[in-house]
Design an enzyme around this catalytic site. Structure first.
Site, short mmCIF file in Angstrom:
data_model
loop_
_atom_site.label_atom_id
_atom_site.label_comp_id
_atom_site.label_asym_id
_atom_site.label_seq_id
_atom_site.Cartn_x
_atom_site.Cartn_y
_atom_site.Cartn_z
N LYS A 113 6.93 4.28 6.81
CA LYS A 113 6.71 2.85 6.54
C LYS A 113 7.38 1.94 7.55
O LYS A 113 7.00 0.79 7.70
CB LYS A 113 7.18 2.50 5.12
N LYS A 195 -5.00 10.32 1.42
CA LYS A 195 -5.01 10.20 -0.04
C LYS A 195 -5.48 8.82 -0.48
O LYS A 195 -5.31 7.83 0.25
CB LYS A 195 -3.63 10.52 -0.61
N LYS A 198 -3.27 2.77 -3.20
CA LYS A 198 -3.40 1.40 -3.72
C LYS A 198 -3.63 0.41 -2.60
O LYS A 198 -4.28 -0.59 -2.76
CB LYS A 198 -2.11 0.99 -4.44
P1 ATP Z 1 -0.01 3.96 -2.92
O1 ATP Z 1 -1.02 4.42 -3.94
O2 ATP Z 1 -0.13 2.49 -2.56
O3 ATP Z 1 0.08 4.85 -1.73
P2 ATP Z 1 2.29 5.20 -3.85
O4 ATP Z 1 1.81 6.48 -3.31
O5 ATP Z 1 3.62 4.72 -3.47
O6 ATP Z 1 1.33 3.99 -3.64
P3 ATP Z 1 3.00 4.93 -6.53
O7 ATP Z 1 2.27 3.94 -7.32
O8 ATP Z 1 4.38 4.63 -6.22
O9 ATP Z 1 2.10 5.33 -5.34
O10 ATP Z 1 2.92 6.35 -7.17
C1 ATP Z 1 2.75 6.56 -8.49
C2 ATP Z 1 2.40 8.01 -8.74
O11 ATP Z 1 1.02 8.21 -8.44
C3 ATP Z 1 3.21 8.98 -7.90
O12 ATP Z 1 3.66 10.03 -8.72
C4 ATP Z 1 2.21 9.45 -6.88
O13 ATP Z 1 2.48 10.76 -6.43
C5 ATP Z 1 0.89 9.36 -7.63
N1 ATP Z 1 -0.25 9.18 -6.70
C6 ATP Z 1 -0.45 8.12 -5.89
N2 ATP Z 1 -1.59 8.29 -5.18
C7 ATP Z 1 -2.12 9.50 -5.55
C8 ATP Z 1 -3.29 10.24 -5.17
N3 ATP Z 1 -4.15 9.80 -4.29
N4 ATP Z 1 -3.50 11.44 -5.76
C9 ATP Z 1 -2.64 11.91 -6.68
N5 ATP Z 1 -1.52 11.28 -7.08
C10 ATP Z 1 -1.25 10.07 -6.53
#
Ligand code: ATP
Ligand code: LTN
Length: 332
Positions: A113, A195, A198
């Site tokens: 990041k 992946k 968000k």
């Molecule tokens: P972003 O989705 O913006 O990359 P992040 O990865 O930081 O945000 P968080 O909202 O902090 O996501 O994560 C919440 C949970 O959702 C975590 O346990 C993360 O591993 C899971 N997660 C996020 N994206 C995925 C995905 N594409 N597939 C499976 N699990 C996910």
């Protein structure tokens, strides 16, 4: 009963990856563990991209409402907003004095990041994993269900807890990470090598938990696949089709091999429509429940206030014990 803690950032609208990779396992953990779930808004403000304050506020409520809509049950689990408890920020300070600059600098998420941002990167982003350690250790959590990407953060929380205990006496329980079953890494529909996230640049590849059926169908129809028109699972050679198979397996509870047998010989069009239909079926009751809850935001804020109170009943004594162990003079 073992205690579970996990958190999610209100950094965007929740998507299918959050649902299948996190929420589904959180909901089932409620059956055999004491669960504490947190909307980690203090983490969300560490993002290098500037955030809009009003959007952050509404996303925080939206994420809590989403968690209730998928089945986090406030009569069994504690659901709260991180910033409602000053204990998290305060415990972070104690841990800042135990955590090392070198170990924080090496954290993969910080490196990713902060890349290309030079000296402008915030101290908050650097300190992100220390705040996460406070989240977990304040509750004596035994298990932390998170995606693979969080492994280093949980190890750091263990290290900080261990170092603190060694230096000041046994205050903290050392947690372990638990990862959801395989297949829980949902990839972007437009670029199945990254992946679903968000904060992705294009909305077309992200299926939001609250997308209406038409949108879901459109997104799956335009999902990127390949040109050899064979339905089989091979993440390397066929990332798009493999991602769709895994999504279908996750939402229906069926095995990937079984699905490959069923769809063998059918065109991608039919297959994509089937995946879309199964996802719509999975999301519809969640969206309905979300709408009901969103009609009564007072009820959600009441649940969060109750959650904060229950969380404080655990976090406050832990923090007091930690402050005393460090040698801070407690007020009379
Ligand atoms: P972003 O989705 O913006 O990359 P992040 O990865 O930081 O945000 P968080 O909202 O902090 O996501 O994560 C919440 C949970 O959702 C975590 O346990 C993360 O591993 C899971 N997660 C996020 N994206 C995925 C995905 N594409 N597939 C499976 N699990 C996910
Ligand atoms: N960094 C985590 C979110 C998070 C978290 C936590 C997860 C913040 N505090 C405590 C588990 C326990 C992520 O998933 N991106």
């Amino acid at each position: 009963m073992r205690r579970v803690f996990s958190g999610m950032q209100p950094s965007g609208e929740p998507h299918l990856g959050n649902l299948l990779g996190a929420w589904v396992s959180w909901v089932s953990l409620q059956d055999d563990a004491e669960c504490i779930f947190c909307v980690v808004d203090l983490h969300a403000i560490t993002s290098p991209a500037e955030h809009d304050p009003a959007t952050l506020r509404s996303r925080t409520l939206q994420l809590a409402t989403g968690m209730l809509a998928v089945g986090i049950d406030p009569s069994r689990s504690t659901l709260f907003v991180q910033s409602h408890l000053h204990e998290h920020a305060e415990c972070t300070w104690l841990f800042n004095c135990v955590a090392g600059f070198g170990e924080l600098r090496k954290m993969p998420q910080f490196r990713e990041k902060s890349e290309g941002r030079g000296e402008s990167v915030s101290a908050g982003l650097f300190d992100y994993p220390v705040l996460q350690a406070a989240d977990i250790l304040l509750y004596h959590a035994d298990e932390v269900p998170v995606g693979e990407d969080q492994r280093h953060h949980i190890e750091l929380a263990r290290d900080i807890g261990q170092r603190f205990n060694h230096r000041f006496g046994e205050v903290f329980t050392l947690p372990k990470a638990v990862h959801p079953p395989a297949g829980a890494r949902v990839m972007d529909l437009q670029d199945p090598t990254v992946k679903m996230s968000k904060s992705a640049s294009s909305e077309k590849g992200i299926v939001r938990v609250l997308d209406d059926p038409d949108r879901v169908v459109k997104k799956f129809r335009s999902a990127v696949t390949d040109s050899d028109a064979v339905i089989r699972h091979d993440r390397e050679a066929k990332p798009g089709v493999s991602n769709l198979l895994e999504i279908l397996a996750a939402v229906t509870g069926r095995g990937v091999d079984d699905l490959v047998d069923e769809y063998a010989g059918q065109g991608y069009g039919t297959f994509k429509a089937a995946v879309a239909e199964a996802v719509v079926e999975r999301l519809t009751p969640i969206r309905r429940r979300y709408d009901e809850l969103a009609d009564d935001p007072g009820e959600v804020t009441r649940i969060l206030a109750d959650g904060a109170q229950r969380a404080r009943a655990i976090a406050a004594p832990t923090l007091r014990e930690a402050k005393e162990a460090v040698g801070l003079l407690l007020p009379a």
